[in-house]
Motif scaffolding. Structure first.
Motif, PDB file in Angstrom:
ATOM      1  N   ASP A  97     -32.153 -43.639  17.032  1.00  0.00           N
ATOM      2  CA  ASP A  97     -33.030 -44.633  16.417  1.00  0.00           C
ATOM      3  C   ASP A  97     -33.204 -45.793  17.387  1.00  0.00           C
ATOM      4  N   ASN A  98     -34.246 -45.745  18.177  1.00  0.00           N
ATOM      5  CA  ASN A  98     -34.476 -46.785  19.172  1.00  0.00           C
ATOM      6  C   ASN A  98     -34.956 -48.091  18.559  1.00  0.00           C
ATOM      7  N   ASP A  99     -35.259 -48.103  17.272  1.00  0.00           N
ATOM      8  CA  ASP A  99     -35.706 -49.321  16.604  1.00  0.00           C
ATOM      9  C   ASP A  99     -34.579 -49.975  15.805  1.00  0.00           C
ATOM     10  N   ARG A 100     -33.364 -49.501  15.951  1.00  0.00           N
ATOM     11  CA  ARG A 100     -32.237 -50.023  15.183  1.00  0.00           C
ATOM     12  C   ARG A 100     -31.931 -51.473  15.566  1.00  0.00           C
ATOM     13  N   VAL A 101     -31.254 -52.158  14.674  1.00  0.00           N
ATOM     14  CA  VAL A 101     -30.793 -53.518  14.938  1.00  0.00           C
ATOM     15  C   VAL A 101     -29.666 -53.415  15.972  1.00  0.00           C
ATOM     16  N   PRO A 102     -29.783 -54.121  17.108  1.00  0.00           N
ATOM     17  CA  PRO A 102     -28.771 -53.951  18.159  1.00  0.00           C
ATOM     18  C   PRO A 102     -27.398 -54.514  17.805  1.00  0.00           C
ATOM     19  N   HIS A 103     -27.348 -55.514  16.932  1.00  0.00           N
ATOM     20  CA  HIS A 103     -26.081 -56.134  16.546  1.00  0.00           C
ATOM     21  C   HIS A 103     -26.084 -56.353  15.029  1.00  0.00           C
ATOM     22  N   PRO A 104     -25.807 -55.300  14.253  1.00  0.00           N
ATOM     23  CA  PRO A 104     -25.872 -55.456  12.797  1.00  0.00           C
ATOM     24  C   PRO A 104     -24.655 -56.181  12.227  1.00  0.00           C
ATOM     25  N   ASP A 105     -24.880 -56.864  11.133  1.00  0.00           N
ATOM     26  CA  ASP A 105     -23.798 -57.459  10.343  1.00  0.00           C
ATOM     27  C   ASP A 105     -22.888 -58.381  11.155  1.00  0.00           C
ATOM     28  N   VAL A 106     -23.456 -59.278  11.932  1.00  0.00           N
ATOM     29  CA  VAL A 106     -22.671 -60.202  12.759  1.00  0.00           C
ATOM     30  C   VAL A 106     -22.009 -61.257  11.876  1.00  0.00           C
ATOM     31  N   THR A 107     -20.697 -61.419  12.064  1.00  0.00           N
ATOM     32  CA  THR A 107     -19.951 -62.452  11.361  1.00  0.00           C
ATOM     33  C   THR A 107     -18.988 -63.113  12.345  1.00  0.00           C
ATOM     34  N   PRO A 108     -18.689 -64.398  12.155  1.00  0.00           N
ATOM     35  CA  PRO A 108     -17.678 -65.044  13.008  1.00  0.00           C
ATOM     36  C   PRO A 108     -16.349 -64.297  12.881  1.00  0.00           C
ATOM     37  N   TYR A 109     -15.565 -64.342  13.946  1.00  0.00           N
ATOM     38  CA  TYR A 109     -14.320 -63.575  13.976  1.00  0.00           C
ATOM     39  C   TYR A 109     -13.254 -64.364  14.725  1.00  0.00           C
ATOM     40  N   ARG A 110     -12.034 -64.306  14.248  1.00  0.00           N
ATOM     41  CA  ARG A 110     -10.908 -64.936  14.937  1.00  0.00           C
ATOM     42  C   ARG A 110     -10.081 -63.829  15.591  1.00  0.00           C
TER      43      ARG A 110
END
Length: 184
Positions: A97-110
């Motif tokens: 899927d070349n149209d996919r979101v490159p960075h899905p579900d981004v959340t801050p992380y420790r």
């Protein structure tokens, strides 16, 4: 550094310097390419197509714990700035899927101390006289839940500056300091 980081073979260099990386090997156009190198027939066909075109193929085992999220640790002027966790990109086997979101579900992380130490080891192994102005070290967990480097982004990374309140300011300050240093 640009040439070194633009070829994924840098992962072999990192491993050779003792950095924990996803096990990586390369198939070359004039070398063998067997079914044992791939989990899926589609991947084998794709690899053979690339090899037939005279291109190299990078092979890595699937890291099943990436399904818990990939960690991206951002460094500015050699100092840890912030981190995010992002969801898996390839969620359906055999689907390209070349149209996919490159960075899905981004959340801050420790990140843990072990994750930061792994990222710093990767940065210390960069063949450069100093720290990169910016870097992103992408990590996953191996089956023993130890962090391993999946990718080291030095030349055009998304730094996720909008996901930490001080990230943009740190980046601007470091860039201005480097500009002043270069001008003097």
């Amino acid at each position: 550094m640009v040439c070194w980081n633009s070829d994924e073979r840098y992962l072999l260099d990192l491993a050779g310097r003792g950095v924990a990386v996803v096990p990586t090997r390369f198939l070359e156009p004039d070398g063998p390419c067997g079914e044992e190198d791939f989990r899926a027939a589609d991947a084998l066909r794709h690899a053979r197509m690339l090899l037939d075109q005279g291109r190299s193929v990078m092979v890595q085992p699937y890291q099943r714990l990436v399904e818990e999220g990939e960690r991206a640790l951002v460094f500015v002027a050699g100092t840890f700035s912030h981190a995010i966790r992002k969801g898996p990109v390839l969620t359906q086997p055999g689907v390209i899927d070349n149209d996919r979101v490159p960075h899905p579900d981004v959340t801050p992380y420790r990140p843990t101390e072990e994750e930061i130490a792994t990222a710093l080891a990767a940065l210390a192994a960069v063949p450069s006289s100093g720290s990169p102005l910016f870097a992103r070290v992408d990590l996953a967990f191996d089956d023993a839940r130890k962090p391993v480097v999946m990718e080291l982004e030095l030349i055009e990374p998304n730094l996720f500056l909008g996901h930490h309140p001080q990230a943009l300011g740190r980046s601007v300050e470091a860039t201005a300091a480097e500009a002043r240093r270069a001008a003097s």
